[in-house]
Scaffold this motif. Structure first.
Motif, PDB file in Angstrom:
ATOM      1  N   ASP A  89       0.905  -1.372   0.049  1.00  0.00           N
ATOM      2  CA  ASP A  89      -0.569  -0.275   0.167  1.00  0.00           C
ATOM      3  C   ASP A  89       0.503   1.400  -0.326  1.00  0.00           C
ATOM      4  OD1 ASP A  89      -2.359  -1.181   0.039  1.00  0.00           O
ATOM      5  OD2 ASP A  89      -2.459  -2.091   2.193  1.00  0.00           O
ATOM      6  N   ILE A  90       0.669   2.504  -1.042  1.00  0.00           N
ATOM      7  CA  ILE A  90       1.846   3.507  -1.071  1.00  0.00           C
ATOM      8  C   ILE A  90       0.761   4.526  -0.535  1.00  0.00           C
ATOM      9  CG2 ILE A  90       2.894   4.448  -2.990  1.00  0.00           C
ATOM     10  CD1 ILE A  90       3.177   2.113  -5.005  1.00  0.00           C
ATOM     11  N   PHE A  91       1.438   5.428   0.343  1.00  0.00           N
ATOM     12  CA  PHE A  91       0.483   5.809   1.496  1.00  0.00           C
ATOM     13  C   PHE A  91       1.170   7.808   1.025  1.00  0.00           C
ATOM     14  CE2 PHE A  91      -0.030   2.546   3.351  1.00  0.00           C
ATOM     15  CZ  PHE A  91      -0.916   2.957   3.912  1.00  0.00           C
ATOM     16  N   CYS A  98       0.076  13.693   4.135  1.00  0.00           N
ATOM     17  CA  CYS A  98      -1.011  13.342   4.538  1.00  0.00           C
ATOM     18  C   CYS A  98      -1.707  12.346   5.261  1.00  0.00           C
ATOM     19  CB  CYS A  98      -2.259  14.105   3.860  1.00  0.00           C
ATOM     20  SG  CYS A  98      -2.500  13.497   2.312  1.00  0.00           S
ATOM     21  N   LYS A  99      -1.071  11.030   4.776  1.00  0.00           N
ATOM     22  CA  LYS A  99      -1.023   9.641   5.006  1.00  0.00           C
ATOM     23  C   LYS A  99      -2.237   9.469   4.137  1.00  0.00           C
ATOM     24  CE  LYS A  99       2.642   9.943   8.024  1.00  0.00           C
ATOM     25  NZ  LYS A  99       3.600   9.945   6.972  1.00  0.00           N
ATOM     26  N   ALA A 100      -2.892   9.683   3.491  1.00  0.00           N
ATOM     27  CA  ALA A 100      -3.834   9.875   2.654  1.00  0.00           C
ATOM     28  C   ALA A 100      -3.439   8.404   1.101  1.00  0.00           C
ATOM     29  CB  ALA A 100      -4.412  10.905   1.220  1.00  0.00           C
ATOM     30  N   PRO A 101      -4.408   7.665   1.342  1.00  0.00           N
ATOM     31  CA  PRO A 101      -3.632   6.039   0.274  1.00  0.00           C
ATOM     32  C   PRO A 101      -3.807   6.595  -1.079  1.00  0.00           C
ATOM     33  CG  PRO A 101      -5.956   5.717   1.877  1.00  0.00           C
ATOM     34  CD  PRO A 101      -5.613   6.877   2.075  1.00  0.00           C
ATOM     35  N   LEU A 102      -2.870   6.356  -1.580  1.00  0.00           N
ATOM     36  CA  LEU A 102      -2.471   6.968  -3.094  1.00  0.00           C
ATOM     37  C   LEU A 102      -2.966   5.427  -4.434  1.00  0.00           C
ATOM     38  CD1 LEU A 102       0.426   9.015  -2.477  1.00  0.00           C
ATOM     39  CD2 LEU A 102      -1.706   9.363  -3.180  1.00  0.00           C
ATOM     40  N   TYR A 103      -1.718   4.353  -3.981  1.00  0.00           N
ATOM     41  CA  TYR A 103      -2.206   3.272  -5.061  1.00  0.00           C
ATOM     42  C   TYR A 103      -1.856   1.590  -4.034  1.00  0.00           C
ATOM     43  CZ  TYR A 103      -0.879   6.393  -8.447  1.00  0.00           C
ATOM     44  OH  TYR A 103      -0.619   7.253  -9.818  1.00  0.00           O
ATOM     45  N   ASP A 108      -6.084   2.395  -7.877  1.00  0.00           N
ATOM     46  CA  ASP A 108      -6.176   3.868  -8.183  1.00  0.00           C
ATOM     47  C   ASP A 108      -6.749   4.359  -7.582  1.00  0.00           C
ATOM     48  OD1 ASP A 108      -4.306   6.218  -8.155  1.00  0.00           O
ATOM     49  OD2 ASP A 108      -4.618   5.496 -10.387  1.00  0.00           O
ATOM     50  N   HIS A 109      -6.740   4.677  -5.561  1.00  0.00           N
ATOM     51  CA  HIS A 109      -7.478   6.030  -4.943  1.00  0.00           C
ATOM     52  C   HIS A 109      -6.669   6.882  -5.828  1.00  0.00           C
ATOM     53  CE1 HIS A 109      -7.926   2.496  -2.569  1.00  0.00           C
ATOM     54  NE2 HIS A 109      -6.928   2.084  -2.202  1.00  0.00           N
ATOM     55  N   THR A 110      -5.904   7.989  -7.055  1.00  0.00           N
ATOM     56  CA  THR A 110      -5.997   9.201  -6.978  1.00  0.00           C
ATOM     57  C   THR A 110      -7.538  10.048  -7.830  1.00  0.00           C
ATOM     58  OG1 THR A 110      -4.088   8.363  -8.766  1.00  0.00           O
ATOM     59  CG2 THR A 110      -3.589   9.395  -6.498  1.00  0.00           C
ATOM     60  N   LEU A 111      -7.155  10.961  -7.432  1.00  0.00           N
ATOM     61  CA  LEU A 111      -8.054  11.626  -9.364  1.00  0.00           C
ATOM     62  C   LEU A 111      -7.590  11.627  -9.819  1.00  0.00           C
ATOM     63  CD1 LEU A 111     -10.863  13.716  -6.787  1.00  0.00           C
ATOM     64  CD2 LEU A 111     -10.712  10.983  -7.667  1.00  0.00           C
ATOM     65  N   THR A 112      -6.430  12.459 -10.151  1.00  0.00           N
ATOM     66  CA  THR A 112      -5.073  12.498 -10.965  1.00  0.00           C
ATOM     67  C   THR A 112      -4.277  12.269 -10.526  1.00  0.00           C
ATOM     68  OG1 THR A 112      -6.424  15.347 -10.270  1.00  0.00           O
ATOM     69  CG2 THR A 112      -4.413  15.152 -12.051  1.00  0.00           C
ATOM     70  N   PRO A 113      -3.428  11.557 -11.855  1.00  0.00           N
ATOM     71  CA  PRO A 113      -2.568  11.387 -12.051  1.00  0.00           C
ATOM     72  C   PRO A 113      -1.200  11.782 -11.469  1.00  0.00           C
ATOM     73  CG  PRO A 113      -3.048  10.845 -14.200  1.00  0.00           C
ATOM     74  CD  PRO A 113      -4.067  11.411 -13.048  1.00  0.00           C
TER      75      PRO A 113
END
Length: 83
Positions: A14-16, A20-25, A46-51
């Protein structure tokens, strides 16, 4: 140069965002070393909205690149953590 193995390793990390410790991938990473690059075909969630932009604090954490002929994200040092 050879392309990376499409199926890749079975171990996922898990990549954060380090700010802010938000999950990214969720990513299929091979080896024990630091996270330098993410091949796009190995990202399982993929938890990101914009790459390459954190969805929570909106800071860039990577740059798009082509590595060994495959599209990838090159991580900016210190911007991400993984478990």
């Amino acid at each position: 140069m050879a392309k990376p193995n499409k199926k890749g390793p079975s171990k996922t990390v898990d990549i954060f965002c380090s700010a802010c410790k938000a999950p990214l991938y969720k990513y299929r990473k091979g080896g024990k070393g630091a996270l330098v690059k993410c091949f796009i075909e190995r990202i399982t969630q993929d938890h990101t909205l914009t790459p390459c932009i954190c969805p929570n604090c909106e800071r860039p954490f990577a740059r798009p690149a082509t590595i060994r002929g495959a599209p990838a994200y090159k991580m900016i040092g210190g911007k991400v953590t993984f478990k």
